[in-house]
Design a protein around this motif. Structure first.
Motif, PDB file in Angstrom:
ATOM      1  N   ILE A 278       0.568   0.735   2.294  1.00  0.00           N
ATOM      2  CA  ILE A 278       0.472   2.218   2.727  1.00  0.00           C
ATOM      3  C   ILE A 278      -1.004   2.475   3.424  1.00  0.00           C
ATOM      4  CG2 ILE A 278       0.358   4.650   2.337  1.00  0.00           C
ATOM      5  CD1 ILE A 278       2.487   4.104   0.124  1.00  0.00           C
ATOM      6  N   ASP A 279      -1.772   2.074   2.641  1.00  0.00           N
ATOM      7  CA  ASP A 279      -3.326   2.375   3.105  1.00  0.00           C
ATOM      8  C   ASP A 279      -3.635   1.519   4.365  1.00  0.00           C
ATOM      9  OD1 ASP A 279      -3.325   4.253   1.332  1.00  0.00           O
ATOM     10  OD2 ASP A 279      -4.571   3.192  -0.038  1.00  0.00           O
ATOM     11  N   ALA A 280      -3.101   0.149   4.529  1.00  0.00           N
ATOM     12  CA  ALA A 280      -3.259  -0.640   5.500  1.00  0.00           C
ATOM     13  C   ALA A 280      -2.554   0.104   6.935  1.00  0.00           C
ATOM     14  CB  ALA A 280      -2.958  -2.060   5.365  1.00  0.00           C
ATOM     15  N   VAL A 281      -1.386   0.405   6.744  1.00  0.00           N
ATOM     16  CA  VAL A 281      -0.587   1.195   7.801  1.00  0.00           C
ATOM     17  C   VAL A 281      -1.323   2.250   8.246  1.00  0.00           C
ATOM     18  CG1 VAL A 281       1.371   2.177   8.645  1.00  0.00           C
ATOM     19  CG2 VAL A 281       1.487   0.063   7.329  1.00  0.00           C
ATOM     20  N   LYS A 282      -2.092   3.096   7.303  1.00  0.00           N
ATOM     21  CA  LYS A 282      -2.715   4.247   7.589  1.00  0.00           C
ATOM     22  C   LYS A 282      -3.987   4.128   8.314  1.00  0.00           C
ATOM     23  CE  LYS A 282      -5.397   7.919   5.379  1.00  0.00           C
ATOM     24  NZ  LYS A 282      -5.835   8.450   3.807  1.00  0.00           N
ATOM     25  N   ALA A 283      -4.693   3.002   8.036  1.00  0.00           N
ATOM     26  CA  ALA A 283      -5.801   2.425   8.617  1.00  0.00           C
ATOM     27  C   ALA A 283      -5.669   2.081  10.068  1.00  0.00           C
ATOM     28  CB  ALA A 283      -6.785   1.617   7.964  1.00  0.00           C
ATOM     29  N   ALA A 284      -4.631   1.193  10.193  1.00  0.00           N
ATOM     30  CA  ALA A 284      -4.320   0.810  11.653  1.00  0.00           C
ATOM     31  C   ALA A 284      -3.858   1.476  12.578  1.00  0.00           C
ATOM     32  CB  ALA A 284      -3.226  -0.342  11.359  1.00  0.00           C
ATOM     33  N   GLY A 285      -3.323   2.716  11.955  1.00  0.00           N
ATOM     34  CA  GLY A 285      -2.522   3.647  12.821  1.00  0.00           C
ATOM     35  C   GLY A 285      -3.598   4.859  13.010  1.00  0.00           C
ATOM     36  N   LYS A 286      -4.719   4.715  12.347  1.00  0.00           N
ATOM     37  CA  LYS A 286      -5.749   5.955  12.624  1.00  0.00           C
ATOM     38  C   LYS A 286      -5.017   7.024  12.109  1.00  0.00           C
ATOM     39  CE  LYS A 286      -8.224   3.537  16.032  1.00  0.00           C
ATOM     40  NZ  LYS A 286      -7.717   2.416  16.254  1.00  0.00           N
ATOM     41  N   HIS A 287      -4.349   7.041  11.234  1.00  0.00           N
ATOM     42  CA  HIS A 287      -3.713   8.383  10.392  1.00  0.00           C
ATOM     43  C   HIS A 287      -4.680   9.045   9.450  1.00  0.00           C
ATOM     44  CE1 HIS A 287       0.371   7.248  12.161  1.00  0.00           C
ATOM     45  NE2 HIS A 287      -0.034   5.950  11.384  1.00  0.00           N
TER      46      HIS A 287
END
Length: 518
Positions: A278-287
């Motif tokens: 979850i946190d990797a996707v958050k970081a990659a998507g700049k959410h």
């Protein structure tokens, strides 16, 4: 004798206790609905056909939120079949469990049951055989006040049944179920599901922007797509959803009780892996927002090694309405494992904000009932009920220094597993502790830091009863063979004002200890 020291520090907290951690699950599967929560004609049936004895046990269990109507069932379900006059509802084949669904019980009945049981509804939609249009229609039917086709139809159906036509106000919605699994009706790739879930979520929130949505995560850590599934799905849906789901079931394999008793180690790792993704996707998507976890199916389930008549492959030989299906009989060992799985959920309470034990009645359930007969508590009822009742305030981050126990599946593990909460308003510290050791009792010392204990308020233990063994269970003949009994010998320091609490836990046991602290 084994030994453990548990450091309990007032300043080391994880999160507030989410009431939604103590959820349950009702699926149109086996006898969970029919002859479970709903049995018109039963001596304990109320005016709606709901079993009052089962509802009383559900309230005692303390379940706060209940997921419905599935599960595998929902991926082939038309929600419209379960509304309107019963005489007009179609009888359908349920391919998921090879049964006949009469649709005598549907959305209106379930919402009313949940209201009477004091539970929040968590509604799942069909994204297996259906899609965006059906999803938004269901939200309109359930939540819109009036003046539209679907909302007015809800009011019409309610009036005909003599119930309130007010909106159901369902807040939590699951965007399908286990669509990563090839067994699922409408199974999809992560890419296919991610796009469908994103569009369904957008359409649903256009109808009601206040709802919370759960995207489908992996059906288990063992799935070959685990990790990549979550990454792909969240890449599509991150802005639209609030949670991603997790499912996990555990059982004893080949008599390896030590590994089974340590399955919370597996759950810990599973949760940590999902959080990392979850946190990797958050970081990659700049959410900026945080996605949390809905662990909306978990329990002990003996999926292998059984040839009883209630197993899916046996039931599938003929088409029946609500046959017996996976009615597992739970032992002392299973209850200790369930206690440790709940510890794991608490330990991850900063990110696991919803959890649903599957299921509530009869089907791998803490409550059993018989048609035209009694209802009773299985062994796994007790750790769930006590934690749901007593875990309030803040979850504490414990340090456990314990003797080690070797396991074939998880390596060396602590013989003691624990979780704790502290309620500042009441000044009560609640400790939930399991002794995984099969042979030895365990001396446990609680090293309190930032607390001074003045009184032991409660001390109970679930363990092997006199004359029983680790396989002893509660059943129709012996409904109270296993339960919570007083845990003797819990002591404070000699002065009565102490920073230490000591106790001895029997082999293979789960205990709760509440202490008044300042």
């Amino acid at each position: 004798m084994s030994h453990a020291r548990i450091i309990v520090d007032r300043d080391f907290t994880i999160a507030d206790v989410s009431p939604r951690l103590f959820g349950s699950f009702v699926e149109h599967m086996g006898r969970c609905v029919y002859t479970g929560i709903y049995e018109p004609g039963h001596p304990e049936a109320d005016d709606q056909g709901f079993r009052k004895d089962v509802m009383a046990l559900a309230k005692e269990l303390g379940a706060t939120v209940v997921r419905y109507p599935g599960g595998n069932f929902v991926s082939g379900y038309n929600w419209e079949d379960g509304v309107g006059p019963r005489e007009d509802r179609p009888v359908r084949i349920d391919g998921a469990w090879h049964t006949i669904e009469t649709n005598a019980f549907g959305l209106h009945e379930f919402v009313e049951w949940a209201r009477r049981a004091d539970m929040e509804v968590m509604e799942a939609i069909n994204l297996g055989t259906r899609g965006v249009d059906e999803a938004r229609a269901l939200v309109e039917y359930a939540n819109h006040p009036s003046g539209t086709y679907w909302s007015d139809l809800r009011r019409e159906h309610a009036a005909a049944a003599g119930t309130s036509g007010e909106p159901f106000g369902i807040k939590l919605w699951c965007l399908g179920n286990e669509l990563d699994g090839p067994w699922q009706i409408g199974h999809k790739t992560a890419e296919e599901y991610g796009r469908l879930a994103q569009e369904a979520a957008k359409a649903m929130k256009l109808v009601d922007p206040n709802i919370e949505l759960v995207a489908v995560g992996s059906s288990g850590k063992q799935m070959p797509t685990f990790g990549t599934w979550e990454q792909t799905v969240l890449t599509h849906t991150y802005d639209e959803v609030d949670y991603i789901s997790m499912h996990a079931y555990y059982q004893e394999h080949d008599g390896d009780a030590a590994s089974f008793l340590a399955e919370a180690v597996n759950m810990d790792g599973f949760i940590d892996g999902v959080v990392a993704t979850i946190d990797a996707v958050k970081a990659a998507g700049k959410h900026t927002k945080q996605i949390d976890i809905s662990f909306d199916e978990w329990n002990v389930w003996y999926q292998q090694g059984l040839e009883t008549e209630d197993q899916p492959d046996q039931v599938a030989k003929e088409w029946k309405s609500h046959p017996r299906l996976i009615e597992d009989r739970y032992s002392v060992t299973d209850a200790v494992v369930v206690g440790t799985l709940m510890h794991s959920l608490l330990r991850h309470g900063d990110r696991v904000r919803i959890a649903n034990q599957a299921q509530l009645v009869n089907v791998i359930a803490p409550i059993r009932s018989e048609e035209n007969g009694p209802a009773w508590r299985q062994t796994i009822f007790w750790p769930f009920a006590r934690i749901a009742e007593l875990a309030t305030g803040e979850i504490l981050r414990l340090v456990v220094d314990a003797d080690q126990q070797p396991t074939a599946r998880h390596g060396d593990v602590d013989v003691i597993d624990a979780a704790a909460t502290y309620d500042a308003e009441t000044g009560v510290l609640s400790l939930f502790i399991a002794n995984r050791g099969l042979e030895e009792a365990a001396d446990v010392t609680l090293d309190l830091r930032g607390f001074t204990a003045s009184e032991v308020l409660r001390a109970e233990v679930l363990t092997i009863p006199e004359g029983g063994d680790r396989h002893t269970a509660n059943d129709l003949q012996s409904q109270e063979a296993v339960g919570l009994v007083p845990l003797e010998g819990v002591r404070l320091g000699d002065s009565g004002q102490s920073s230490a609490v000591t106790m001895s836990l029997p082999a293979l046991s789960w205990a709760v200890v509440q202490v008044k602290v300042a």
